[in-house]
Motif scaffolding. Structure first.
Motif, PDB file in Angstrom:
ATOM      1  N   GLY A   1       0.813  -1.209   0.000  1.00  0.00           N
ATOM      2  CA  GLY A   1       0.000   0.000   0.000  1.00  0.00           C
ATOM      3  C   GLY A   1       0.842   1.253   0.000  1.00  0.00           C
ATOM      4  O   GLY A   1       0.318   2.357  -0.147  1.00  0.00           O
ATOM      5  N   THR A   2       2.148   1.097   0.175  1.00  0.00           N
ATOM      6  CA  THR A   2       3.054   2.238   0.117  1.00  0.00           C
ATOM      7  C   THR A   2       3.978   2.085  -1.084  1.00  0.00           C
ATOM      8  O   THR A   2       4.103   0.999  -1.647  1.00  0.00           O
ATOM      9  CB  THR A   2       3.901   2.352   1.396  1.00  0.00           C
ATOM     10  OG1 THR A   2       4.710   1.180   1.517  1.00  0.00           O
ATOM     11  CG2 THR A   2       3.026   2.499   2.625  1.00  0.00           C
ATOM     12  N   ASN A   3       4.621   3.161  -1.468  1.00  0.00           N
ATOM     13  CA  ASN A   3       5.519   3.135  -2.616  1.00  0.00           C
ATOM     14  C   ASN A   3       6.980   3.204  -2.211  1.00  0.00           C
ATOM     15  O   ASN A   3       7.833   3.563  -3.021  1.00  0.00           O
ATOM     16  CB  ASN A   3       5.196   4.297  -3.555  1.00  0.00           C
ATOM     17  CG  ASN A   3       3.879   4.100  -4.239  1.00  0.00           C
ATOM     18  OD1 ASN A   3       3.509   2.991  -4.569  1.00  0.00           O
ATOM     19  ND2 ASN A   3       3.156   5.184  -4.445  1.00  0.00           N
ATOM     20  N   GLN A   4       7.272   2.877  -0.959  1.00  0.00           N
ATOM     21  CA  GLN A   4       8.650   2.886  -0.499  1.00  0.00           C
ATOM     22  C   GLN A   4       8.873   1.775   0.515  1.00  0.00           C
ATOM     23  O   GLN A   4       7.939   1.237   1.074  1.00  0.00           O
ATOM     24  CB  GLN A   4       9.009   4.231   0.112  1.00  0.00           C
ATOM     25  CG  GLN A   4       8.282   4.552   1.389  1.00  0.00           C
ATOM     26  CD  GLN A   4       8.672   5.914   1.927  1.00  0.00           C
ATOM     27  OE1 GLN A   4       9.326   6.679   1.236  1.00  0.00           O
ATOM     28  NE2 GLN A   4       8.295   6.200   3.143  1.00  0.00           N
ATOM     29  N   THR A   5      10.150   1.478   0.730  1.00  0.00           N
ATOM     30  CA  THR A   5      10.503   0.457   1.705  1.00  0.00           C
ATOM     31  C   THR A   5      10.473   1.067   3.105  1.00  0.00           C
ATOM     32  O   THR A   5      10.316   2.275   3.268  1.00  0.00           O
ATOM     33  CB  THR A   5      11.908  -0.107   1.410  1.00  0.00           C
ATOM     34  OG1 THR A   5      12.860   0.954   1.517  1.00  0.00           O
ATOM     35  CG2 THR A   5      11.976  -0.734   0.028  1.00  0.00           C
ATOM     36  N   VAL A   6      10.664   0.242   4.108  1.00  0.00           N
ATOM     37  CA  VAL A   6      10.677   0.724   5.489  1.00  0.00           C
ATOM     38  C   VAL A   6      11.845   1.684   5.706  1.00  0.00           C
ATOM     39  O   VAL A   6      11.739   2.646   6.450  1.00  0.00           O
ATOM     40  CB  VAL A   6      10.727  -0.471   6.471  1.00  0.00           C
ATOM     41  CG1 VAL A   6      10.956  -0.017   7.891  1.00  0.00           C
ATOM     42  CG2 VAL A   6       9.450  -1.278   6.363  1.00  0.00           C
TER      43      VAL A   6
END
Length: 98
Positions: A34-39
């Motif tokens: 649901g996000t476009n980046q890693t942690v």
């Protein structure tokens, strides 16, 4: 900010295991679907990472994971973001000196 409990995997490469499933290879990162980046903050698309929403982050850890056959390295910033502490040692002392 609370640490995420479950994360999927984003990796620099992929391979097909003998059962026919796509598995991560190369360097792996924790990714919250649901996000476009890693942690750790890397943008997925710009970094050229592949998403593996069907594989949990715990399954790609080289020590215990079942999908870690071709994992070359694990992102240390993602490990910290998912809750691994710096003082967690991969070894134990069995016969300490007096």
């Amino acid at each position: 900010m609370a640490r995420p409990r479950r994360a999927a995997v984003a990796a620099t490469g992929s391979w097909i295991d003998p059962d026919g499933f796509r598995s991560p290879a190369g360097e792996v990162h924790a990714w919250l679907p649901g996000t476009n980046q890693t942690v750790c903050g890397l943008p997925i698309k710009k970094s050229g990472l592949g998403r593996f929403s069907h594989i949990d982050w715990s399954d790609v850890q080289p020590a215990t994971g079942r999908d870690a056959d071709r994992v070359a390295s694990v992102c240390r910033r993602c490990l910290a973001g998912m809750g691994q502490r710096r003082d967690d040692k991969p070894w134990t002392r069995h016969d300490p000196r007096p």
